[in-house]
Design a protein around this motif. Sequence first.
Motif, PDB file in Angstrom:
ATOM      1  N   VAL A 156      34.343  40.619  35.691  1.00  0.00           N
ATOM      2  CA  VAL A 156      34.658  41.756  34.889  1.00  0.00           C
ATOM      3  C   VAL A 156      35.940  41.340  33.986  1.00  0.00           C
ATOM      4  CG1 VAL A 156      34.930  44.032  34.546  1.00  0.00           C
ATOM      5  CG2 VAL A 156      33.194  43.328  35.740  1.00  0.00           C
ATOM      6  N   ALA A 157      36.810  41.374  34.697  1.00  0.00           N
ATOM      7  CA  ALA A 157      38.347  40.924  34.244  1.00  0.00           C
ATOM      8  C   ALA A 157      38.325  39.868  33.298  1.00  0.00           C
ATOM      9  CB  ALA A 157      39.321  41.187  35.425  1.00  0.00           C
ATOM     10  N   LYS A 158      37.713  38.777  33.695  1.00  0.00           N
ATOM     11  CA  LYS A 158      37.885  37.426  32.916  1.00  0.00           C
ATOM     12  C   LYS A 158      36.962  37.756  31.525  1.00  0.00           C
ATOM     13  CE  LYS A 158      38.223  34.582  36.895  1.00  0.00           C
ATOM     14  NZ  LYS A 158      37.608  33.737  37.757  1.00  0.00           N
TER      15      LYS A 158
ATOM     16  N   ARG B 182      34.336  41.687  40.477  1.00  0.00           N
ATOM     17  CA  ARG B 182      35.506  42.320  39.781  1.00  0.00           C
ATOM     18  C   ARG B 182      36.165  41.364  39.101  1.00  0.00           C
ATOM     19  NH1 ARG B 182      36.964  44.760  45.406  1.00  0.00           N
ATOM     20  NH2 ARG B 182      39.080  43.864  44.852  1.00  0.00           N
ATOM     21  N   ALA B 183      36.444  40.079  39.563  1.00  0.00           N
ATOM     22  CA  ALA B 183      37.446  39.105  38.682  1.00  0.00           C
ATOM     23  C   ALA B 183      36.454  38.547  37.556  1.00  0.00           C
ATOM     24  CB  ALA B 183      37.562  37.757  39.837  1.00  0.00           C
TER      25      ALA B 183
ATOM     26  N   PHE C  21      28.672  40.691  37.657  1.00  0.00           N
ATOM     27  CA  PHE C  21      29.505  41.699  37.196  1.00  0.00           C
ATOM     28  C   PHE C  21      29.295  43.044  37.799  1.00  0.00           C
ATOM     29  CE2 PHE C  21      31.202  39.116  33.800  1.00  0.00           C
ATOM     30  CZ  PHE C  21      30.091  38.227  33.362  1.00  0.00           C
ATOM     31  N   ASN C  22      30.025  43.346  38.870  1.00  0.00           N
ATOM     32  CA  ASN C  22      29.999  44.584  39.516  1.00  0.00           C
ATOM     33  C   ASN C  22      31.451  45.025  39.752  1.00  0.00           C
ATOM     34  OD1 ASN C  22      30.374  43.590  42.401  1.00  0.00           O
ATOM     35  ND2 ASN C  22      28.678  42.490  41.499  1.00  0.00           N
ATOM     36  N   SER C  23      31.469  46.292  40.515  1.00  0.00           N
ATOM     37  CA  SER C  23      32.868  46.534  40.717  1.00  0.00           C
ATOM     38  C   SER C  23      32.886  46.934  42.321  1.00  0.00           C
ATOM     39  CB  SER C  23      33.339  47.995  40.064  1.00  0.00           C
ATOM     40  OG  SER C  23      32.249  48.900  40.703  1.00  0.00           O
TER      41      SER C  23
ATOM     42  N   SER D 100      34.353  41.162  45.025  1.00  0.00           N
ATOM     43  CA  SER D 100      35.654  40.668  44.519  1.00  0.00           C
ATOM     44  C   SER D 100      35.384  39.598  43.519  1.00  0.00           C
ATOM     45  CB  SER D 100      36.642  39.740  45.882  1.00  0.00           C
ATOM     46  OG  SER D 100      35.806  38.955  46.492  1.00  0.00           O
TER      47      SER D 100
END
Lengths: 56, 170
Positions: free
Chosen positions: A30-32, A27-28, A19-21, A24
Amino acid sequence: MAGDSHVDESQFKGISKYFNSTTSTGRANVAKATYATIGLLVLFFSLKPKKKPTTN
Amino acid sequence: NTLLTELHNEFKTLLGEKRANNGRTFLFVSLFSLILFNNFLRLFPYVFTRTSYLTITLTLALPLINNTNHIFENLVPQGTPSPLMPFIVCIETIRNIIRPGTLAVRLTANIIAGHLLLTLLGNNGPRFAQSRLGIAIIAQILLLILESAVAVIQSYVFAVLRTLYSREVN
């Protein structure tokens, strides 16, 4: 979107590996995870038994 | 055609040099041409105005998701601080849902507003005193020139925004 081809993934340790920004996949994930949390909260509050008012 | 060639070059610059974008500029140039044609047609009297209906503009604005591979990673911009990430996901989701609506409503509202002004001024023309009729006619002509400009500008804005949104998603 800008790719992460130049990001060194070995710099991430522990949970920030998933989980990082920066990457890719990070980021995916984190969104999920955010969607899953919101879904669980909605499910919890909709299935929670409603308190019946006690009558004396 | 110089105009279409210039548009093609501009959309090509906006979309970038990715191989997947080859040929995509034609889609947006066609979109521009369609909206421009419809917007100009409505300036003639008694012509049905297609772009003033939300159903038409929403149909043009809705297909924003072409590539589903990067849907989730596009929700979090690169470099977002960790505490803000969940809130950014929610904000980006709402932004993506609202985008087709704003695109459609922008075009519809601009077209309806201009058409309404022209119609109101035209319908009330016979009621004006003879001394003020000249002013009404000049105002009507100026409004028509303005609406011609709005027709071009709104079609350009729609096409450019669709190009930018498409570039963000893909």
